[in-house]
Design a protein around this motif. Structure first.
Motif, mmCIF file in Angstrom:
data_model
loop_
_atom_site.group_PDB
_atom_site.id
_atom_site.type_symbol
_atom_site.label_atom_id
_atom_site.label_comp_id
_atom_site.label_asym_id
_atom_site.label_seq_id
_atom_site.Cartn_x
_atom_site.Cartn_y
_atom_site.Cartn_z
ATOM 1 N N TYR A 43 0.864 -1.185 0.000
ATOM 2 C CA TYR A 43 0.000 0.000 0.000
ATOM 3 C C TYR A 43 0.894 1.226 0.000
ATOM 4 C CZ TYR A 43 -4.799 -1.680 0.367
ATOM 5 O OH TYR A 43 -6.023 -2.214 0.088
ATOM 6 N N GLY A 44 0.856 1.987 -1.080
ATOM 7 C CA GLY A 44 1.683 3.168 -1.206
ATOM 8 C C GLY A 44 2.862 2.937 -2.135
ATOM 9 N N VAL A 45 3.616 3.993 -2.364
ATOM 10 C CA VAL A 45 4.728 3.939 -3.313
ATOM 11 C C VAL A 45 6.072 3.790 -2.603
ATOM 12 C CG1 VAL A 45 3.497 5.233 -5.084
ATOM 13 C CG2 VAL A 45 4.827 6.475 -3.379
ATOM 14 N N TRP A 46 6.062 3.155 -1.439
ATOM 15 C CA TRP A 46 7.299 2.998 -0.678
ATOM 16 C C TRP A 46 8.247 1.930 -1.221
ATOM 17 C CZ3 TRP A 46 7.905 -1.862 1.210
ATOM 18 C CH2 TRP A 46 6.754 -2.622 1.447
ATOM 19 N N PRO A 47 7.793 0.900 -2.001
ATOM 20 C CA PRO A 47 8.771 -0.098 -2.474
ATOM 21 C C PRO A 47 9.795 0.515 -3.429
ATOM 22 C CG PRO A 47 6.538 -0.958 -2.637
ATOM 23 C CD PRO A 47 6.412 0.505 -2.371
ATOM 24 N N LYS A 48 11.005 0.010 -3.366
ATOM 25 C CA LYS A 48 12.046 0.459 -4.287
ATOM 26 C C LYS A 48 11.818 -0.096 -5.684
ATOM 27 C CE LYS A 48 17.084 0.794 -4.666
ATOM 28 N NZ LYS A 48 18.386 0.468 -4.001
ATOM 29 N N ASP A 49 11.323 -1.321 -5.775
ATOM 30 C CA ASP A 49 11.051 -1.951 -7.057
ATOM 31 C C ASP A 49 9.986 -1.144 -7.807
ATOM 32 O OD1 ASP A 49 11.204 -4.683 -8.721
ATOM 33 O OD2 ASP A 49 9.106 -4.039 -8.611
ATOM 34 N N ALA A 50 10.293 -0.758 -9.042
ATOM 35 C CA ALA A 50 9.405 0.122 -9.801
ATOM 36 C C ALA A 50 8.046 -0.510 -10.055
ATOM 37 C CB ALA A 50 10.063 0.505 -11.130
ATOM 38 N N ARG A 51 8.034 -1.820 -10.299
ATOM 39 C CA ARG A 51 6.758 -2.476 -10.576
ATOM 40 C C ARG A 51 5.893 -2.549 -9.329
ATOM 41 N NH1 ARG A 51 8.782 -7.901 -13.324
ATOM 42 N NH2 ARG A 51 10.122 -7.778 -11.480
ATOM 43 N N LEU A 52 6.498 -2.878 -8.185
ATOM 44 C CA LEU A 52 5.745 -2.911 -6.941
ATOM 45 C C LEU A 52 5.260 -1.512 -6.553
ATOM 46 C CD1 LEU A 52 7.713 -5.414 -4.691
ATOM 47 C CD2 LEU A 52 5.510 -5.738 -5.793
ATOM 48 N N LYS A 53 6.064 -0.512 -6.877
ATOM 49 C CA LYS A 53 5.667 0.868 -6.603
ATOM 50 C C LYS A 53 4.365 1.215 -7.340
ATOM 51 C CE LYS A 53 9.070 3.795 -6.519
ATOM 52 N NZ LYS A 53 9.203 4.142 -5.075
ATOM 53 N N LYS A 54 4.215 0.726 -8.578
ATOM 54 C CA LYS A 54 3.018 1.003 -9.361
ATOM 55 C C LYS A 54 1.799 0.258 -8.812
ATOM 56 C CE LYS A 54 5.925 1.682 -13.398
ATOM 57 N NZ LYS A 54 6.443 1.056 -14.642
ATOM 58 N N VAL A 55 2.017 -0.984 -8.418
ATOM 59 C CA VAL A 55 0.922 -1.734 -7.794
ATOM 60 C C VAL A 55 0.484 -1.041 -6.508
ATOM 61 C CG1 VAL A 55 0.287 -3.912 -6.692
ATOM 62 C CG2 VAL A 55 1.637 -3.936 -8.781
#
Length: 338
Positions: A262-274
Motif C-alpha cells: 500500500y503506497g509507493v514505498w517499495p524500491k522496485d518500480a513495478r511494486l511501486k506502481k501496484v
C-alpha cells in the motif's frame, strides 16, 4: 504525487516476490506523507431487487438484506472499478491464470460492477458468460454474449445439469461465511476437465520491518476484521483456498502468491506502481466502506466513530515510514476428466 502522475506511472506489472524480498525505497523517507437459467434463489430485476437500504450515508443491497456488509453505492462501485485495474496490473494484464482453452460457458461469481465479466466476454466472443451478484449494479451496455443475474450464491445451485467450462471468483473476502462450500458447489457445476479459479486476499496486513506495529492502521484492521470474524464472515480466504480446492476434489491445483504493498514505498518500480493503485482505491472511501456496516450494526459504534477510525487509518496509510502490504493468492484447479 498527483493522481495524473500516478496514472501515467501505472502500466502492466506482475510479481511473485514474497514479503521478505520487498525493499523499501529510502529516498522517500524524509517526506511525511504521499498523496435463461437461474438457480432456485435467482431473482429477476423486479422492484424488490431494485430497492436499497440507506444507512449512515451509504447505500446497501436490499435483496437478501444483510448478507453482504459493504455498500453498493456509486462511491463503492468506483472503488471496485479501481480494484479491477489494480488486479490487472498485478497479473500482468491477465484476467485469469488457469490454462483454459476455448471456453464455451463461463460464470463469474459475485461479479460486482461486472468489469471482469465484460472484459472476459470481449476477449472470448464465442463464450456464453454469466455474471452473478446480489446487486443489479452492472451496466446495461455489455457484450452480446454476456448476461448478469441477481442471485444468492450461498443457496443451493441448480447449474449441474448445464455445467460450465470455467468458473471464476475474485475478492470474496468480507462476502461469504462458507467459501469452502462455495468451492464444492463450483466443483459440481463445472464440466469434467473444466477449471475453477479463485483470486483472494489474506486481508490482514503485514510489515516486514515492524513499522505497522502500534499504528492507527493496525488498530483499524484489528477492530474491523475482528468484527467481521465475530459474524462468521471470512476475511482470510487466500490462505485457505488450496485446502478448500483439495477438499472439493480438484486436481492439478496451482497456487500463486503475490504481494500488494500500500503506497509507493517499495524500491522496485513495478511494486511501486501496484502500491500506487492500492493506495488510490483505499483513499476512495475504502476504509469507511469496509468498516461502516459491520461496526455500526454489530459492535454498536456510531457513524462518527467509524469515520474517525477510518480517517486515522487513512492518514497513517499516507505515512512513508509505514510499509504495509498484503498477501494475495490465485488458486486454480481442474475437475478430473473421469
Amino acid at each position: 504525487m498527483t493522481e495524473t502522475a500516478v496514472q501515467e506511472q501505472i502500466t502492466t506489472a506482475i510479481t511473485n516476490i514474497g514479503p521478505a524480498d520487498v525493499e523499501v525505497d529510502t529516498s522517500y523517507e524524509n517526506d511525511s506523507t504521499y498523496g435463461d437459467e437461474l438457480s432456485s434463489y435467482s431473482a429477476s430485476l423486479t422492484s424488490s431487487v431494485l430497492e436499497y437500504r440507506h444507512e449512515n450515508g451509504r447505500r446497501y443491497h436490499k435483496y437478501r438484506d444483510g448478507a453482504y456488509l459493504l455498500p453498493n453505492d456509486e462511491s463503492e462501485n468506483d472503488r471496485l472499478d479501481m480494484v479491477h485495474e489494480m488486479f490487472l496490473l498485478l497479473l500482468h494484464g491477465k484476467l485469469y491464470l488457469a490454462p483454459i482453452k476455448n471456453p464455451q460457458r463461463v460464470m463469474d461469481l459475485a461479479t460486482g460492477t461486472g468489469l471482469w465479466a465484460i472484459d472476459f466476454a470481449d476477449q472470448h466472443p464465442p463464450a456464453e458468460v454469466i455474471g452473478c451478484d446480489l446487486s443489479p449494479i452492472q451496466p446495461t451496455l455489455v457484450p452480446p454474449n454476456l448476461k448478469f443475474l441477481v442471485d444468492d450464491l450461498t443457496s443451493d445451485w441448480e447449474y449441474e445439469s448445464n455445467p460450465f467450462d470455467f468458473i471464476h471468483a475474485r475478492y470474496l473476502c468480507f462476502s461469504f461465511k462458507d467459501i469452502g462450500k462455495l468451492v464444492k458447489q463450483c466443483y459440481r457445476s463445472v464440466k469434467p476437465g473444466g477449471w475453477v479459479e479463485f483470486q483472494d486476499w489474506d486481508a490482514y496486513p503485514i510489515s516486514q520491518d515492524g513499522s505497522l506495529s502500534g499504528t492507527d492502521l493496525e488498530k483499524y484492521y484489528n477492530e474491523v476484521y475482528g468484527a467481521f470474524e465475530k459474524t462468521g464472515v471470512e476475511v482470510r480466504p487466500g490462505i485457505k483456498l488450496e485446502q478448500w480446492f483439495k477438499d472439493a476434489g480438484f486436481v492439478n491445483i496451482q497456487v500463486e502468491k503475490f504481494v500488494i504493498p500500500y503506497g509507493v514505498w517499495p524500491k522496485d518500480a513495478r511494486l511501486k506502481k501496484v502500491g500506487a493503485w492500492a493506495q488510490i482505491q483505499a483513499e476512495a472511501s475504502g476504509y469507511e466502506s469496509v468498516a461502516m456496516a459491520v461496526l455500526t450494526r454489530f459492535e454498536n459504534w456510531k457513524k462518527e466513530e467509524v469515520q474517525i477510525l477510518a480517517n486515522k487509518a487513512s492518514a497513517d496509510a499516507r505515512r512513508r515510514d509505514i510499509h504495509m502490504m498484503f498477501n494475495f493468492y490465485v488458486v486454480y484447479g481442474q475437475r478430473p476428466e473421469k
